[in-house]
Design an enzyme around this catalytic site. Sequence first.
Site, mmCIF file in Angstrom:
data_model
loop_
_atom_site.group_PDB
_atom_site.id
_atom_site.type_symbol
_atom_site.label_atom_id
_atom_site.label_comp_id
_atom_site.label_asym_id
_atom_site.label_seq_id
_atom_site.Cartn_x
_atom_site.Cartn_y
_atom_site.Cartn_z
ATOM 1 N N GLY A 228 -75.595 20.355 10.958
ATOM 2 C CA GLY A 228 -76.390 19.993 9.794
ATOM 3 C C GLY A 228 -77.046 21.139 9.045
ATOM 4 O O GLY A 228 -77.715 20.908 8.033
ATOM 5 N N ASP A 229 -76.861 22.381 9.506
ATOM 6 C CA ASP A 229 -77.547 23.490 8.832
ATOM 7 C C ASP A 229 -76.798 24.807 9.043
ATOM 8 O O ASP A 229 -77.403 25.835 9.346
ATOM 9 C CB ASP A 229 -78.986 23.613 9.346
ATOM 10 C CG ASP A 229 -79.880 24.442 8.428
ATOM 11 O OD1 ASP A 229 -79.496 24.674 7.263
ATOM 12 O OD2 ASP A 229 -80.964 24.855 8.880
ATOM 13 N N LEU A 230 -75.472 24.767 8.866
ATOM 14 C CA LEU A 230 -74.683 26.000 9.022
ATOM 15 C C LEU A 230 -74.818 26.827 7.748
ATOM 16 O O LEU A 230 -73.902 26.952 6.941
ATOM 17 C CB LEU A 230 -73.217 25.661 9.317
ATOM 18 C CG LEU A 230 -72.952 25.068 10.706
ATOM 19 C CD1 LEU A 230 -71.495 24.649 10.844
ATOM 20 C CD2 LEU A 230 -73.321 26.067 11.811
ATOM 21 N N ASN A 231 -75.995 27.403 7.584
ATOM 22 C CA ASN A 231 -76.259 28.169 6.371
ATOM 23 C C ASN A 231 -76.023 29.655 6.591
ATOM 24 O O ASN A 231 -75.682 30.106 7.697
ATOM 25 C CB ASN A 231 -77.666 27.878 5.831
ATOM 26 C CG ASN A 231 -78.770 28.428 6.712
ATOM 27 O OD1 ASN A 231 -78.769 29.582 7.116
ATOM 28 N ND2 ASN A 231 -79.766 27.591 7.002
#
Length: 376
Positions: A228-231
């Site tokens: 949900g947050d592969l930034n």
Amino acid sequence: MSRGDDLQSQALTKPAFSETQASALVESVFGLKVSKIQPLPSYDDQNFHVCVSRTKDTTDGPTEYVLKISNTESSKTPELIEVQSHIIMFLRDAGFPTASVCRTKGDNLTSLVSIDSGSEIASYLVRLLTYLPGRPIAEIPISPQLLYEIGRLAGKLDKTLEKFHHPKLSCLRRENFIWNLKNVPLLEKYLYALGQSRNREIVTQVIQLFKGEVLTKLGDFRECVNHGDLNDHNILVEAIKSAPEGATYHVSGILDFGDMSYGYYVFEVAITIMYMMIESKSPLHVGGHVLAGFESVIPLTPVERGALFLLVCGRFCQSLVIAAHSCQLHPENKEYLMITAKTGWKHLQQMFDMGQEAVEEIWFQTARSYDSGIAM
């Protein structure tokens, strides 16, 4: 970034431990002697980079760690943090470059510490993870091949998590979690932070389209657990110096599992595409490379592919609106909160002005080029 279900309450509960207090926590809870400690940037938790001194009992262990102190709201859901910790360990055992979770002196994964602030006693969940090597991909020139590998990594991560079991796994069904991609419509109550502007008009249009063209199709998407947050700050890379054409990179670390929740395969690839666009010099071409990598593991269905454009736009809206809202609550953390906004509004406007069909043509044509072995 580990942000929770209610922005207003969480934004007011970020821990504020001094370096001296954090060092004392490491020593009292985990039994390690701190030699150096410094704060790391964070959203509404508090993180420290910790170096420890070797002792006769720790001659071959790691010497660098990250101390994570959860905000008071997140600390009220220890089962959620427990599941996240077990997922980190599960993925590491499966060969992913995640941290190791260190056990406390009492052989637990977390410890709940209480601090008397004078007006009240606040409780915080504390964890210690091994420090991972590498640089955030935000700091390097990112190549099509690395974008492909990151897409492939996202697909492999979701695929591997199909095998993960835990008695409290259902706590990842975070229905009102503001960062779950299906909750784009929840942004409506934070639109005030944008004032009256073209940005607000675009977000409003995205939300309306999202309600009609994405939410109505959720039943056709395949469900899974999402990171949900592969930034661009949560993926670390290291250079491979021996590469024939100069320095190429491999992924050396995956950080921050605080936004994990049940979602869908297509959510993970959309979120990854959006964040990989942030630092790119040719952002509209990013999606095809990431999509090709993801689909080398998990091919999307036609319905999932058809939702990708609005899902990427939706994630831009989430990141940009929530950052604007959080800046009003925490102006002292503005530099960190507004990382995405530096280029994000421009990218969202460009995508929206071009329209879904034109953007999809670029993405899907680029992705097809990998089938023929000639990546664009």
